[in-house]
Design a protein around this motif. Structure first.
Motif, PDB file in Angstrom:
ATOM      1  N   PHE A  74      -0.500  15.356  -6.923  1.00 25.95           N
ATOM      2  CA  PHE A  74      -1.313  14.901  -5.793  1.00 25.95           C
ATOM      3  C   PHE A  74      -2.291  15.952  -5.288  1.00 25.95           C
ATOM      4  O   PHE A  74      -3.298  15.618  -4.676  1.00 25.95           O
ATOM      5  N   CYS A  75      -2.042  17.216  -5.534  1.00 26.65           N
ATOM      6  CA  CYS A  75      -2.997  18.253  -5.135  1.00 26.65           C
ATOM      7  C   CYS A  75      -4.171  18.337  -6.107  1.00 26.65           C
ATOM      8  O   CYS A  75      -5.197  18.941  -5.800  1.00 26.65           O
ATOM      9  N   GLU A  76      -4.017  17.695  -7.259  1.00 28.27           N
ATOM     10  CA  GLU A  76      -5.049  17.731  -8.305  1.00 28.27           C
ATOM     11  C   GLU A  76      -5.817  16.425  -8.449  1.00 28.27           C
ATOM     12  O   GLU A  76      -6.995  16.435  -8.795  1.00 28.27           O
ATOM     13  N   VAL A  77      -5.155  15.286  -8.232  1.00 29.45           N
ATOM     14  CA  VAL A  77      -5.791  13.977  -8.462  1.00 29.45           C
ATOM     15  C   VAL A  77      -5.434  13.004  -7.337  1.00 29.45           C
ATOM     16  O   VAL A  77      -4.442  13.157  -6.649  1.00 29.45           O
ATOM     17  N   VAL A  78      -6.266  11.986  -7.181  1.00 26.05           N
ATOM     18  CA  VAL A  78      -5.999  10.872  -6.276  1.00 26.05           C
ATOM     19  C   VAL A  78      -5.467   9.739  -7.142  1.00 26.05           C
ATOM     20  O   VAL A  78      -6.061   9.395  -8.157  1.00 26.05           O
ATOM     21  N   ARG A  79      -4.324   9.172  -6.739  1.00 24.93           N
ATOM     22  CA  ARG A  79      -3.695   8.103  -7.504  1.00 24.93           C
ATOM     23  C   ARG A  79      -3.631   6.832  -6.658  1.00 24.93           C
ATOM     24  O   ARG A  79      -4.034   6.826  -5.495  1.00 24.93           O
ATOM     25  N   LYS A  80      -3.154   5.754  -7.251  1.00 24.22           N
ATOM     26  CA  LYS A  80      -3.021   4.468  -6.553  1.00 24.22           C
ATOM     27  C   LYS A  80      -1.545   4.098  -6.452  1.00 24.22           C
ATOM     28  O   LYS A  80      -0.760   4.382  -7.354  1.00 24.22           O
ATOM     29  N   ALA A  81      -1.200   3.426  -5.343  1.00 23.52           N
ATOM     30  CA  ALA A  81       0.175   2.992  -5.140  1.00 23.52           C
ATOM     31  C   ALA A  81       0.209   1.727  -4.296  1.00 23.52           C
ATOM     32  O   ALA A  81      -0.684   1.478  -3.484  1.00 23.52           O
ATOM     33  N   ASN A  82       1.254   0.928  -4.524  1.00 20.08           N
ATOM     34  CA  ASN A  82       1.563  -0.178  -3.615  1.00 20.08           C
ATOM     35  C   ASN A  82       2.330   0.439  -2.457  1.00 20.08           C
ATOM     36  O   ASN A  82       3.353   1.093  -2.667  1.00 20.08           O
ATOM     37  N   ILE A  83       1.828   0.249  -1.259  1.00 19.86           N
ATOM     38  CA  ILE A  83       2.447   0.858  -0.084  1.00 19.86           C
ATOM     39  C   ILE A  83       2.877  -0.218   0.905  1.00 19.86           C
ATOM     40  O   ILE A  83       2.286  -1.301   0.957  1.00 19.86           O
ATOM     41  N   GLN A  84       3.907   0.106   1.672  1.00 19.05           N
ATOM     42  CA  GLN A  84       4.340  -0.736   2.783  1.00 19.05           C
ATOM     43  C   GLN A  84       4.699   0.174   3.939  1.00 19.05           C
ATOM     44  O   GLN A  84       5.291   1.239   3.735  1.00 19.05           O
ATOM     45  N   GLY A  85       4.344  -0.239   5.126  1.00 17.50           N
ATOM     46  CA  GLY A  85       4.654   0.541   6.307  1.00 17.50           C
ATOM     47  C   GLY A  85       3.742   0.168   7.450  1.00 17.50           C
ATOM     48  O   GLY A  85       3.170  -0.922   7.472  1.00 17.50           O
ATOM     49  N   LYS A  86       3.603   1.094   8.395  1.00 19.67           N
ATOM     50  CA  LYS A  86       2.729   0.838   9.536  1.00 19.67           C
ATOM     51  C   LYS A  86       2.114   2.149  10.009  1.00 19.67           C
ATOM     52  O   LYS A  86       2.642   3.232   9.750  1.00 19.67           O
ATOM     53  N   ILE A  87       0.999   2.035  10.673  1.00 16.21           N
ATOM     54  CA  ILE A  87       0.332   3.204  11.234  1.00 16.21           C
ATOM     55  C   ILE A  87       0.750   3.329  12.690  1.00 16.21           C
ATOM     56  O   ILE A  87       0.657   2.370  13.462  1.00 16.21           O
ATOM     57  N   GLU A  88       1.247   4.520  13.010  1.00 14.86           N
ATOM     58  CA  GLU A  88       1.687   4.793  14.370  1.00 14.86           C
ATOM     59  C   GLU A  88       1.382   6.247  14.695  1.00 14.86           C
ATOM     60  O   GLU A  88       1.703   7.144  13.922  1.00 14.86           O
ATOM     61  N   ASN A  89       0.741   6.479  15.824  1.00 11.47           N
ATOM     62  CA  ASN A  89       0.356   7.836  16.244  1.00 11.47           C
ATOM     63  C   ASN A  89      -0.457   8.546  15.165  1.00 11.47           C
ATOM     64  O   ASN A  89      -0.235   9.713  14.867  1.00 11.47           O
ATOM     65  N   ASN A  90      -1.363   7.828  14.534  1.00  7.82           N
ATOM     66  CA  ASN A  90      -2.280   8.349  13.522  1.00  7.82           C
ATOM     67  C   ASN A  90      -1.557   8.886  12.278  1.00  7.82           C
ATOM     68  O   ASN A  90      -2.064   9.755  11.581  1.00  7.82           O
ATOM     69  N   LYS A  91      -0.360   8.354  11.993  1.00  7.97           N
ATOM     70  CA  LYS A  91       0.380   8.657  10.771  1.00  7.97           C
ATOM     71  C   LYS A  91       0.815   7.347  10.143  1.00  7.97           C
ATOM     72  O   LYS A  91       1.009   6.349  10.835  1.00  7.97           O
ATOM     73  N   PHE A  92       0.986   7.364   8.819  1.00  6.62           N
ATOM     74  CA  PHE A  92       1.488   6.187   8.132  1.00  6.62           C
ATOM     75  C   PHE A  92       2.991   6.333   7.969  1.00  6.62           C
ATOM     76  O   PHE A  92       3.466   7.242   7.291  1.00  6.62           O
ATOM     77  N   LEU A  93       3.746   5.457   8.616  1.00  2.36           N
ATOM     78  CA  LEU A  93       5.201   5.455   8.514  1.00  2.36           C
ATOM     79  C   LEU A  93       5.565   4.561   7.337  1.00  2.36           C
ATOM     80  O   LEU A  93       5.558   3.339   7.443  1.00  2.36           O
ATOM     81  N   ALA A  94       5.860   5.167   6.207  1.00  3.84           N
ATOM     82  CA  ALA A  94       6.066   4.434   4.963  1.00  3.84           C
ATOM     83  C   ALA A  94       7.488   3.928   4.834  1.00  3.84           C
ATOM     84  O   ALA A  94       8.442   4.678   5.025  1.00  3.84           O
ATOM     85  N   SER A  95       7.609   2.653   4.479  1.00  5.95           N
ATOM     86  CA  SER A  95       8.920   2.098   4.156  1.00  5.95           C
ATOM     87  C   SER A  95       9.067   1.963   2.635  1.00  5.95           C
ATOM     88  O   SER A  95      10.182   1.938   2.130  1.00  5.95           O
ATOM     89  N   SER A  96       7.935   1.899   1.921  1.00  7.28           N
ATOM     90  CA  SER A  96       7.971   1.790   0.454  1.00  7.28           C
ATOM     91  C   SER A  96       6.676   2.337  -0.138  1.00  7.28           C
ATOM     92  O   SER A  96       5.592   2.062   0.375  1.00  7.28           O
ATOM     93  N   ILE A  97       6.805   3.099  -1.217  1.00 13.18           N
ATOM     94  CA  ILE A  97       5.648   3.554  -2.001  1.00 13.18           C
ATOM     95  C   ILE A  97       6.038   3.420  -3.462  1.00 13.18           C
ATOM     96  O   ILE A  97       7.014   4.013  -3.905  1.00 13.18           O
ATOM     97  N   LYS A  98       5.281   2.626  -4.203  1.00 14.67           N
ATOM     98  CA  LYS A  98       5.510   2.446  -5.637  1.00 14.67           C
ATOM     99  C   LYS A  98       4.202   2.768  -6.371  1.00 14.67           C
ATOM    100  O   LYS A  98       3.195   2.101  -6.163  1.00 14.67           O
ATOM    101  N   MET A  99       4.256   3.804  -7.193  1.00  9.39           N
ATOM    102  CA  MET A  99       3.059   4.241  -7.909  1.00  9.39           C
ATOM    103  C   MET A  99       2.610   3.163  -8.903  1.00  9.39           C
ATOM    104  O   MET A  99       3.436   2.528  -9.553  1.00  9.39           O
ATOM    105  N   ILE A 100       1.296   2.983  -9.019  1.00 10.68           N
ATOM    106  CA  ILE A 100       0.718   2.042  -9.972  1.00 10.68           C
ATOM    107  C   ILE A 100       0.336   2.756 -11.252  1.00 10.68           C
ATOM    108  O   ILE A 100       0.561   2.264 -12.351  1.00 10.68           O
ATOM    109  N   ASP A 101      -0.241   3.939 -11.146  1.00  7.70           N
ATOM    110  CA  ASP A 101      -0.677   4.676 -12.343  1.00  7.70           C
ATOM    111  C   ASP A 101       0.197   5.868 -12.617  1.00  7.70           C
ATOM    112  O   ASP A 101       1.024   6.260 -11.881  1.00  7.70           O
TER     113      ASP A 101
END
Length: 101
Positions: A74-101
């Motif tokens: 992640f420090c070298e490339v930007v990737r794609k993922a299916n994400i689930q969660g919500k934005i709260e206090n300017n942060k993404f509170l993730a409940s699920s992250i599944k990489m696509i690539d």
């Protein structure tokens, strides 16, 4: 009149406290190295939704492999993922992250 006022206050307070659940494909990477976020020190996981980046709570940058790997880190490339969660206090509170690539 009092009933209308109380009902209006209830609706407004409910709508303000109701956080929208997000479920979509998003860009995921290092917030500092790739998304130019500077509100935290060091390398931290972040997502970008609608051209706005958010640091992620609930997952660590190394949960998906070495963050500094030249091909997939992640420090070298930007990737794609299916994400689930919500934005709260300017942060993404993730409940699920599944990489696509």
């Amino acid at each position: 009149m009092k009933k209308i006022l109380l009902l209006s206050i209830f609706i407004i307070s409910f709508s303000c406290s109701n956080k929208k659940k997000i479920k979509q494909v998003a860009e995921i990477s290092c917030g500092q190295c790739q998304f130019e976020l500077d509100s935290q020190n060091g390398c931290d996981l972040a997502i970008r939704i609608d051209n706005k980046a958010y640091f992620v709570d609930g997952f660590n940058i190394d949960d998906f492999g070495d963050a500094h790997n030249k091909q997939t880190g992640f420090c070298e490339v930007v990737r794609k993922a299916n994400i689930q969660g919500k934005i709260e206090n300017n942060k993404f509170l993730a409940s699920s992250i599944k990489m696509i690539d």
